[in-house]
Design a protein around this motif. Sequence first.
Motif, PDB file in Angstrom:
ATOM      1  N   ARG A  72      11.101  10.085  -5.605  1.00 24.97           N
ATOM      2  CA  ARG A  72      10.772  11.054  -4.554  1.00 24.97           C
ATOM      3  C   ARG A  72      11.384  12.368  -5.017  1.00 24.97           C
ATOM      4  O   ARG A  72      12.563  12.420  -5.366  1.00 24.97           O
ATOM      5  CB  ARG A  72      11.361  10.593  -3.226  1.00 24.97           C
ATOM      6  CG  ARG A  72      10.828   9.211  -2.792  1.00 24.97           C
ATOM      7  CD  ARG A  72      10.958   9.007  -1.300  1.00 24.97           C
ATOM      8  NE  ARG A  72      10.685   7.627  -0.911  1.00 24.97           N
ATOM      9  CZ  ARG A  72       9.471   7.137  -0.685  1.00 24.97           C
ATOM     10  NH1 ARG A  72       8.412   7.898  -0.827  1.00 24.97           N
ATOM     11  NH2 ARG A  72       9.313   5.892  -0.314  1.00 24.97           N
ATOM     12  N   ASP A 127       1.838   1.200   2.649  1.00 23.12           N
ATOM     13  CA  ASP A 127       1.679   1.553   4.070  1.00 23.12           C
ATOM     14  C   ASP A 127       0.219   1.585   4.540  1.00 23.12           C
ATOM     15  O   ASP A 127      -0.039   1.524   5.738  1.00 23.12           O
ATOM     16  CB  ASP A 127       2.307   2.929   4.356  1.00 23.12           C
ATOM     17  CG  ASP A 127       3.793   2.958   4.043  1.00 23.12           C
ATOM     18  OD1 ASP A 127       4.410   1.887   4.021  1.00 23.12           O
ATOM     19  OD2 ASP A 127       4.321   4.059   3.813  1.00 23.12           O
ATOM     20  N   GLU A 222       8.118  -0.410  11.822  1.00 25.35           N
ATOM     21  CA  GLU A 222       9.330   0.419  11.811  1.00 25.35           C
ATOM     22  C   GLU A 222       9.118   1.784  12.467  1.00 25.35           C
ATOM     23  O   GLU A 222      10.059   2.403  12.940  1.00 25.35           O
ATOM     24  CB  GLU A 222       9.842   0.603  10.378  1.00 25.35           C
ATOM     25  CG  GLU A 222       8.892   1.394   9.491  1.00 25.35           C
ATOM     26  CD  GLU A 222       9.459   1.709   8.100  1.00 25.35           C
ATOM     27  OE1 GLU A 222      10.652   1.507   7.873  1.00 25.35           O
ATOM     28  OE2 GLU A 222       8.673   2.168   7.249  1.00 25.35           O
ATOM     29  N   HIS A 250      12.817  -3.765   1.668  1.00 28.23           N
ATOM     30  CA  HIS A 250      12.130  -3.487   0.406  1.00 28.23           C
ATOM     31  C   HIS A 250      11.555  -4.709  -0.292  1.00 28.23           C
ATOM     32  O   HIS A 250      10.837  -4.544  -1.280  1.00 28.23           O
ATOM     33  CB  HIS A 250      13.059  -2.717  -0.533  1.00 28.23           C
ATOM     34  CG  HIS A 250      13.268  -1.290  -0.100  1.00 28.23           C
ATOM     35  ND1 HIS A 250      14.141  -0.961   0.906  1.00 28.23           N
ATOM     36  CD2 HIS A 250      12.677  -0.137  -0.490  1.00 28.23           C
ATOM     37  CE1 HIS A 250      14.107   0.355   1.094  1.00 28.23           C
ATOM     38  NE2 HIS A 250      13.229   0.873   0.270  1.00 28.23           N
ATOM     39  N   ARG A 253       7.948  -4.346  -0.927  1.00 29.03           N
ATOM     40  CA  ARG A 253       7.381  -3.458  -1.951  1.00 29.03           C
ATOM     41  C   ARG A 253       7.236  -4.136  -3.300  1.00 29.03           C
ATOM     42  O   ARG A 253       6.545  -3.606  -4.180  1.00 29.03           O
ATOM     43  CB  ARG A 253       8.258  -2.215  -2.085  1.00 29.03           C
ATOM     44  CG  ARG A 253       8.151  -1.262  -0.924  1.00 29.03           C
ATOM     45  CD  ARG A 253       7.701   0.125  -1.349  1.00 29.03           C
ATOM     46  NE  ARG A 253       8.630   0.795  -2.221  1.00 29.03           N
ATOM     47  CZ  ARG A 253       9.548   1.663  -1.801  1.00 29.03           C
ATOM     48  NH1 ARG A 253       9.662   1.961  -0.528  1.00 29.03           N
ATOM     49  NH2 ARG A 253      10.326   2.260  -2.663  1.00 29.03           N
TER      50      ARG A 253
HETATM   51  O1  F6P Z   1       6.041   4.490   1.829  1.00 29.38           O
HETATM   52  C1  F6P Z   1       6.503   3.230   1.466  1.00 29.38           C
HETATM   53  C2  F6P Z   1       7.771   2.892   2.190  1.00 29.38           C
HETATM   54  O2  F6P Z   1       8.206   1.625   1.757  1.00 29.38           O
HETATM   55  C3  F6P Z   1       7.702   2.954   3.711  1.00 29.38           C
HETATM   56  O3  F6P Z   1       7.076   1.823   4.267  1.00 29.38           O
HETATM   57  C4  F6P Z   1       9.142   3.090   4.081  1.00 29.38           C
HETATM   58  O4  F6P Z   1       9.300   3.691   5.331  1.00 29.38           O
HETATM   59  C5  F6P Z   1       9.674   3.979   2.968  1.00 29.38           C
HETATM   60  O5  F6P Z   1       8.779   3.832   1.874  1.00 29.38           O
HETATM   61  C6  F6P Z   1      11.063   3.648   2.504  1.00 29.38           C
HETATM   62  O6  F6P Z   1      11.423   4.623   1.577  1.00 29.38           O
HETATM   63  P1  F6P Z   1      12.604   4.444   0.539  1.00 29.38           P
HETATM   64  O7  F6P Z   1      12.203   3.408  -0.466  1.00 29.38           O
HETATM   65  O8  F6P Z   1      12.737   5.791  -0.069  1.00 29.38           O
HETATM   66  O9  F6P Z   1      13.788   3.983   1.311  1.00 29.38           O
END
Ligand code: F6P
Length: 321
Positions: A72, A127, A222, A250, A253
Motif C-alpha cells: 500500500r 472484497d 467487517e 488474513h 487472503r
Molecule cells: O482489501 C482487502 C482487505 O483484505 C480488506 O478486506 C481488509 O479490510 C483490508 O484489506 C485489510 O488490509 P491490510 O492487509 O492492510 O490490513
Amino acid sequence: MKRIAVLTSGGDAPGMNAAVRAIVRKGIYEGFEVYGINYGFAGLVSGDIRKLTPKDVSDTIGRGGTFLYSARFPEFAQREGQEKGIEQLKKFGIEGLVVIGGDGSYRGAVALTKLGFPTVGVPGTIDNDIPGTDYTIGFDTAINTVLEAIDRLRDTATSHVRTFIVEVMGRNAGDIALWTGIGSGAEQILIPEHDYSIENVANEIKRGRENGKKHTIIVLAEGVMSGDELARKLWEHDEDFHTRVTVLGHVQRGGSPTARDRVLASQFGSKAVDLLKDGIGGVAVGIIGDKVIYSDIVDLLENGKHLPNLDLYQLNKEISF
Ligand code: F6P
C-alpha cells in the motif's frame, strides 16, 4: 508499443500470480517484452523493475499471494510520485502498464491515465467491491476459505449449542459475508449495504432456539462493526446472550486460487494485453455475465458503484430459519 509492464498493488489476492502469468505469456505471444514491477507503485517510483521471461512465471498459476510482491503506497496520490513513476517507465522504454489490484490501485492507474500514460486496470481483490465487473480475482478463493472455516465452527457451535459470530473481511462491502452466509447456511448475515437492528438479530436467534436449532451462526461483514462490538451489543440487549467471536482475518487472503479464480485471472490478463496491443489505455477489464469487457477507468472510479446482489440477502431470510 514494444514493451509493457505489470504490477500488483494493495492487498494481495489469490489469482494475482495467474493474472501476471497470463500477461507475461500472452504479451510475449503477441511480440511484446514484458517487465515486472516489484512492490506495486512503491517499486514503480523506486525503479524496482525487471524483465520477465515465460520461465519466470512457471509454476505460479496455483500459488497464492503475488510473486511481484505488493504494497500500500499512499504517496502515489501525490503528483511528484506519479511523475517519478512515469520517468522510471520511460527509462526502461515501457509504453504500457497493467495494474492489478483493488480501488486504491485503480486510483493510481487513473492518475497515470490522466498524465497520458496508457494504463489498464485488472480487478484483483478478495472484497469483490470494484465497479465494472461482476467478480474480482481472489473473491472465489476467499469465500471458499471462509466456508471451510465456518463448516468447522458449526461443529463446535452445535456441540455446545452456542451462538458464533464470524467476522469476515470485505472492507466496506458485504459480498464475502453474503456469499459465505448463504453457502454455510448461516442464520444471520449482517452487511453494510443493508439495515439491521440488534433487536431483530436477537429475536431471530431466540426464534431459532425455540424451533429447536442447536446452533446459530452470524456472519458479520467487517464494514458493519467488529465481532466484539456485536457480541457486546447483543449482551447489552439481553444478558442471556453469550456468543463466541471468531475473526477470520488474513487467512481469507491466502491459499491456492480456485479453478474459477485461475481462469478469471487468465482471461483478464489476456484481455489487458489485447487492449494495450490495440493502443487502448485508460480502461479497466471486467466480467459481466460471461463476457470479458472493459470500461473507462476514470468514469468507473468517479461514477461507478459496486453493489452486492441484495436478492441473495432476501434469499437467506427465506431459507435460514
Ligand atoms: O482489501 C482487502 C482487505 O483484505 C480488506 O478486506 C481488509 O479490510 C483490508 O484489506 C485489510 O488490509 P491490510 O492487509 O492492510 O490490513
